[in-house]
Design a protein around this motif. Structure first.
Motif, PDB file in Angstrom:
ATOM      1  N   MET A   1       0.931  -1.309  -0.118  1.00 20.45           N
ATOM      2  CA  MET A   1       0.076   0.009   0.055  1.00 20.45           C
ATOM      3  C   MET A   1       0.833   1.183   0.047  1.00 20.45           C
ATOM      4  N   THR A   2       0.587   2.120  -0.901  1.00 15.28           N
ATOM      5  CA  THR A   2       1.439   3.331  -0.965  1.00 15.28           C
ATOM      6  C   THR A   2       1.083   4.175   0.241  1.00 15.28           C
ATOM      7  N   LYS A   3       1.975   5.564   0.015  1.00 12.03           N
ATOM      8  CA  LYS A   3       1.459   6.245   1.193  1.00 12.03           C
ATOM      9  C   LYS A   3       0.221   7.025   1.067  1.00 12.03           C
ATOM     10  N   ASP A   4       0.173   7.493  -0.405  1.00 11.96           N
ATOM     11  CA  ASP A   4      -1.175   8.164  -1.038  1.00 11.96           C
ATOM     12  C   ASP A   4      -2.268   7.269  -0.651  1.00 11.96           C
ATOM     13  N   THR A   5      -2.443   5.889  -0.914  1.00 12.94           N
ATOM     14  CA  THR A   5      -3.400   5.029  -0.835  1.00 12.94           C
ATOM     15  C   THR A   5      -3.762   4.941   0.702  1.00 12.94           C
ATOM     16  N   PHE A   6      -2.814   5.070   1.501  1.00 12.34           N
ATOM     17  CA  PHE A   6      -3.005   4.882   2.862  1.00 12.34           C
ATOM     18  C   PHE A   6      -3.700   6.233   3.364  1.00 12.34           C
TER      19      PHE A   6
ATOM     20  N   THR B   1     -11.661   2.844  -1.521  1.00 18.31           N
ATOM     21  CA  THR B   1     -10.117   3.078  -2.004  1.00 18.31           C
ATOM     22  C   THR B   1      -9.499   2.238  -3.051  1.00 18.31           C
TER      23      THR B   1
END
Length: 294
Positions: free
Chosen positions: A1-6, A198
């Motif tokens: 999971m990327t930072k933006d997704t989180f 998401t």
């Protein structure tokens, strides 16, 4: 999971909780008041003996209760424990989050001060509620509630043997107990809804809705996934007016307040699983059919 997704997941999760929490708190507070101050004798006085009148009465009471779909479940559960028939309680539960003045006014404003969407929304919700309530009145004789020892420890009558301050304290204790019972399902439901928002692209769902049947089904599925509070969902629905038909928009506006991820988990915590299955089935079928007629 990327930072933006989180970050997106976290933002959606918190926004759902912030939307729903005030109404859940209101719901458990009213539930506590009902438990302590309302007796079975009081309840029996305002329940029509005729099942049709009881369903209609339960449906129309929703017009004066500004509760969202998750906040209303503790209220309905407590009313049923006090003697309100299952079909009347469910009818109230289905319309309360849709036809109360706050929701109808927000719908009116969201769609450019036009009456048609607001009237379609309220009208379909009332019709579905009455039909589902009548079916349940013939299908079930018992209240279909799950036994909960933790919520029934203080279930004896408090209405005649205490002074007001003690009664109010008792109501608060019941409200806290109820909050911790339903609160965990609100958090779990909000997280699941945030995760689906998401990781499932809205464009994927939109691509499916190419005809009347599939577009209504997609909008109902979207309403279930988004798990929006009924006071705010009209503003989201209005953004789909150029993409979807009026019928599918109404399906979104009626189905979401009746069923979403949060309140489905709460229903499973309050009622027997088989009953919840039939309830979901009836709501889905009649909202879909009604949206196609529109």
């Amino acid at each position: 999971m990327t930072k933006d997704t989180f970050f997106q997941l976290n933002s959606i999760f918190i926004s759902i909780l912030i939307e729903a929490m005030p109404f859940v708190l209101l719901g458990v507070f009213i539930s506590g008041i009902i438990q302590i101050f309302i007796t079975e004798q009081m309840v029996s006085k305002f329940i029509p003996k005729n099942r049709i009148l009881a369903v209609v009465y339960g449906t129309l009471i929703g017009a004066i209760f500004p509760a969202c779909e998750c906040g209303i479940i503790p209220i309905v559960r407590r009313l049923i424990l006090k003697g309100v028939p299952l079909h009347m309680g469910i009818a109230f539960m289905l319309t309360g989050p849709v036809i109360n003045p706050i929701v109808l006014f927000s719908t009116y404003v969201a769609f450019g001060n036009k009456w048609d969407i607001m009237l379609y929304r309220g009208g379909l919700a009332i019709i579905v509620s009455i039909i589902v309530g009548l079916i349940l009145s013939y299908q079930y004789d018992s209240n279909q509630l799950l036994e909960k020892k933790s919520l029934n420890v203080h279930s004896h009558d408090h209405t005649g043997d205490q002074h007001f301050p003690k009664k109010l304290l008792g109501a608060m204790q019941h409200a806290v107990e109820e909050f911790f019972s339903v609160g965990k399902y609100l958090i779990i439901g909000a997280f699941i809804a945030a995760s689906m928002q998401t990781f499932i692209k809205t464009s994927t769902l939109l691509a499916i809705g190419q005809n009347e049947l599939s577009s209504s089904a997609v909008m109902m599925g979207l309403a279930f996934i988004l798990s929006l509070c009924s006071e705010a969902d009209a503003f989201i629905a209005s953004s789909f007016t150029s993409t979807f038909s009026t019928g599918s928009i109404i399906a979104f506006l009626v189905y979401g307040p009746m069923l979403d991820i949060k309140n489905t988990l709460m229903l499973l915590d309050a009622f027997k699983k088989k009953f919840v299955f039939f309830l979901i089935l009836y709501i889905t079928v009649f909202v879909l059919f009604g949206s196609l007629l529109i």
